[in-house]
Write an enzyme that holds these catalytic residues in place. Structure first.
Site, PDB file in Angstrom:
ATOM      1  N   GLY A 274     -14.974  60.022 -43.446  1.00  0.00           N
ATOM      2  CA  GLY A 274     -15.253  59.834 -44.872  1.00  0.00           C
ATOM      3  C   GLY A 274     -14.499  58.656 -45.455  1.00  0.00           C
ATOM      4  O   GLY A 274     -14.944  58.067 -46.444  1.00  0.00           O
TER       5      GLY A 274
ATOM      6  N   ALA B  70     -12.798  63.111 -44.472  1.00  0.00           N
ATOM      7  CA  ALA B  70     -12.890  64.336 -45.268  1.00  0.00           C
ATOM      8  C   ALA B  70     -11.794  65.283 -44.759  1.00  0.00           C
ATOM      9  O   ALA B  70     -11.311  65.154 -43.633  1.00  0.00           O
ATOM     10  CB  ALA B  70     -14.269  64.950 -45.093  1.00  0.00           C
TER      11      ALA B  70
END
Ligand code: CAA
Length: 261
Positions: A112, A69
């Protein structure tokens, strides 16, 4: 997708019946910001509803599938900001994709990025791939499925070590521990993913859809519940032309031609 996406490149017919989505923020190692994830969710929804697509590949570039992320986008946020933005709700849309998704991974698949490839159905990796959940090193923890999907894939011992220390594992270790499907030299990872996608695209699309649903159901049900779910999907396939085509082709000793009906 109302406009052309900025951070992904979508090729609906990369090969017949096979769509390719390339994550495309190379300078940021494909860090998954909110916009990119929204574009990815929207693209998957469109491809999922496109009858000409039977299998989807998500890839990055040689250096990175995705390094997680976007830390810069999250760094200054409060807990209430995070709650209101609810960035991981986008991932629910990805999880709903009915068609099979293959992650073609080279380089970093971290945080992520690792969670995104674990949300896909299969992972083909280059021998340079590195998988990890390094969130602990920046004062947080996985938030998009890392503690759950990684544990279910590789077991408690390795998942705990990766999540608590942030250590990366190589493609070979990932293969050995059941996280990924295959490892090939870096120049071949996309070809290998396409090869796998072609094998799946040659099957009955309805069979593939219900089989994917049934395998995923194994993560959320008891054995008895899962067996009932599987059995109903099996019976349901007898409503399809593809079941007749597949079984007749076997009896007539020819290759089936599945139409997805
Ligand atoms: N978010 C934002 N930017 C990132 C990023 C990320 N996750 N990962 C890399 N970048 C940026 C870097 O800041 C750098 O930008 P600048 O050139 O503007 O400085 C650029 O990408 C290239 O990165 P590096 O210079 O760091 O490249 P490197 O080869 O030296 O190192 C790396 C590569 C080891 C992957 C390193 O970039 C790194 O550790 N990245 C962060 C990995 C990480 O912690 N991921 C987890 C994020 S949190 C998360 O994902 C939560 C969740 O559960 C969803």
């Amino acid at each position: 997708m109302s406009s052309t996406p900025e951070f992904i490149i979508v090729t609906p017919q990369y090969e017949p019946h096979i769509a390719l989505i390339q994550l495309n923020r190379p300078k940021e190692l494909n860090a998954l910001n909110l916009q990119l994830m929204g574009e990815l969710r929207d693209a998957l929804k469109i491809l999922d509803n496109d009858d000409s697509v039977r299998c989807i590949i998500i890839t990055g570039n040689e250096k990175a599938f995705a390094a997680g992320a976007d830390i810069k986008q999250m760094a200054g946020k409060s807990a209430i900001d995070m709650l209101n933005i609810d960035q991981f709700s986008t991932w629910d849309g990805i999880k709903k994709t009915k068609k099979p998704i293959i992650a073609a991974v080279s380089g970093f698949a971290l945080g992520g990025g690792c969670e995104l490839c674990m949300t896909c159905d299969m992972i083909v990796a280059s021998e340079t791939a590195k998988f990890g959940q390094p969130e602990i090193k920046i004062g947080v923890m996985p938030g998009a499925g890392g503690t759950q999907r990684l544990t279910k894939a590789v077991g408690k011992a390795l998942a705990m070590e990766m999540v608590l220390t942030g250590k990366f594992i190589s493609a070979d270790e990932a293969l050995k521990n059941g996280l990924i499907n295959r490892v090939v030299p870096v120049e071949l990872y996309l070809n290998e993913a396409v090869k796998l996608a072609k094998e799946i695209a040659a099957q009955s699309p309805i069979g593939v859809r219900l089989a994917k649903e049934s395998v995923l159901n194994a993560f959320n049900s008891t054995l008895d519940e899962g067996l009932i779910f599987e059995r109903k999907n099996f019976y349901l396939l007898f409503a399809s032309d593809d079941q007749k085509e597949g079984m007749n082709a076997f009896v007539e000793k020819r290759k089936p031609d599945f139409k997805g009906k």
